[in-house]
Design an enzyme around this catalytic site. Structure first.
Site, mmCIF file in Angstrom:
data_model
loop_
_atom_site.group_PDB
_atom_site.id
_atom_site.type_symbol
_atom_site.label_atom_id
_atom_site.label_comp_id
_atom_site.label_asym_id
_atom_site.label_seq_id
_atom_site.Cartn_x
_atom_site.Cartn_y
_atom_site.Cartn_z
ATOM 1 N N ASP A 35 0.968 -1.170 -0.008
ATOM 2 C CA ASP A 35 -0.065 -0.044 -0.157
ATOM 3 C C ASP A 35 0.872 1.043 0.005
ATOM 4 O O ASP A 35 2.208 1.179 0.352
ATOM 5 C CB ASP A 35 -0.951 0.181 1.215
ATOM 6 C CG ASP A 35 -2.224 0.818 0.953
ATOM 7 O OD1 ASP A 35 -2.276 1.973 0.792
ATOM 8 O OD2 ASP A 35 -3.349 -0.019 1.200
ATOM 9 N N TYR A 143 -15.870 8.373 -10.506
ATOM 10 C CA TYR A 143 -15.699 7.141 -10.003
ATOM 11 C C TYR A 143 -16.516 6.106 -11.025
ATOM 12 O O TYR A 143 -15.710 5.182 -11.463
ATOM 13 C CB TYR A 143 -16.063 7.103 -8.471
ATOM 14 C CG TYR A 143 -16.129 5.490 -7.737
ATOM 15 C CD1 TYR A 143 -14.892 4.813 -7.606
ATOM 16 C CD2 TYR A 143 -16.956 4.687 -7.383
ATOM 17 C CE1 TYR A 143 -14.563 3.416 -7.361
ATOM 18 C CE2 TYR A 143 -16.960 3.410 -7.093
ATOM 19 C CZ TYR A 143 -15.781 2.911 -6.581
ATOM 20 O OH TYR A 143 -15.677 1.752 -6.226
#
Ligand code: AKB
Length: 313
Positions: A35, A143
């Site tokens: 991450d 999105y």
């Protein structure tokens, strides 16, 4: 022994639980979490971790080569509500990260890809009830546009280059281990935290806004089951509809009241209402059921039991 797996975006809501589950199944050292930031202590201590920017192709390639990665789960993304605030950042993150992984697969550096799509691929002109697998898709959010484009690219890379990419259109996901960040369906997690903390919740979606939702255990099971299915069973290479349950904020409040009778809900819809209004209220997931045996297990009351029990602890 299973070949090594890389999870990108392992510290997010889905990534965290996916990492734990894959580590249980395939062994901690076989599942590399990564991450852009470090995650919870539990995640960081459960196996190998790399700091990794999903938009940096050569950094991902280095990790893939170093660990001899075979499969990538690309979970990094900017969700619907945040993406409306930062459209270009959302587009760059959501699309460049996907191209990085599809290109690694095209170059045969990895052999299988999981990429999450969303109910956000649908738009205001899509049939709202029991939304079919293939239907009108005119997403009206940043999105949703990025997820719909991503689906087209996944199918294209599969057809043109034989890339083994698999995907589901997640509904809103409910979990107690990690908070969601920046989504329109986040109220359905916040409400449980607030019910226990203060006994009340002000919902940013209106009382009768019905959306498709799913308990995280079902979502993780669906993801791993899709990835485990024989390639010839996977007919849809854009993304599969996936359904768990459908409910409104009032439905969740009623379910919580079975445990906390004095729980109070109020409503103050904000900009996320318009996003929610453009999405389906229920989903037809018969293709996933027929082609790779998908079956959800958790309904709203079972989800409420799990959420309140685990959050209390
Ligand atoms: C969001 O609300 O943005 C996400 C989603 C439905 O993809 N939870």
């Amino acid at each position: 022994m299973h070949k090594p797996i890389l999870i990108i975006g392992a510290c997010g809501q889905i990534g965290t639980e996916l990492t734990f589950e894959l580590r249980n199944k395939y062994g901690a050292d076989n599942v590399i979490a990564s991450d852009i930031r470090e995650g919870s202590d539990a995640l960081m201590q459960s196996g190998p971790f790399e700091l990794l920017d999903a938009t940096n192709y050569s950094a991902i390639e280095d990790v893939v080569m170093h660990y001899e990665i075979d499969e990538v789960y690309l979970m990094a993304a900017m969700l619907s509500a945040t993406a409306e605030k930062f459209p270009m950042r959302a587009w760059n993150l959501n699309m460049n990260s996907l191209f990085n992984i599809l290109n690694l697969a095209k170059e045969k550096k990895i052999s299988k890809v999981f990429w999450p799509s969303s109910i956000a691929v649908f738009g205001p002109n899509t049939p709202k009830e029991n939304t079919p697998q293939s239907t009108i898709m005119e997403p009206s959010t940043v999105y949703g546009i990025s997820k719909q484009s991503g689906e087209r690219w996944c199918e294209y890379y599969h057809k043109k280059y034989g890339v083994d990419v698999r995907s589901v259109r997640y509904p809103g996901l409910i979990s107690w281990k990690t908070m969601p960040g920046g989504g329109t369906t986040d109220y359905a997690v916040e409400i449980y935290h607030e019910a226990l903390k203060t006994g009340s919740y002000e919902s940013f979606l209106d009382k009768d806004t019905e959306l498709p939702m799913m308990y995280m255990d079902d979502a993780i099971r669906a993801t791993i089951s899709l990835m485990d299915s024989p390639s010839e069973n996977i007919k849809v290479r854009s993304s599969y509809n996936l359904a768990g349950m459908n409910f409104t904020p009032v439905d969740v409040a009623e379910s919580i009241k079975k445990h906390i009778p004095d729980f109070k809900i109020s409503f103050a819809p904000d900009f996320r209402q318009e996003i929610a209004d453009s999405w389906p209220s229920s989903i037809d997931d018969s293709a996933a059921k027929e082609e790779w045996g998908w079956e959800p297990r958790f309904d709203l009351d079972q989800t409420t039991d799990e959420m309140l029990k685990n959050l209390k602890e």
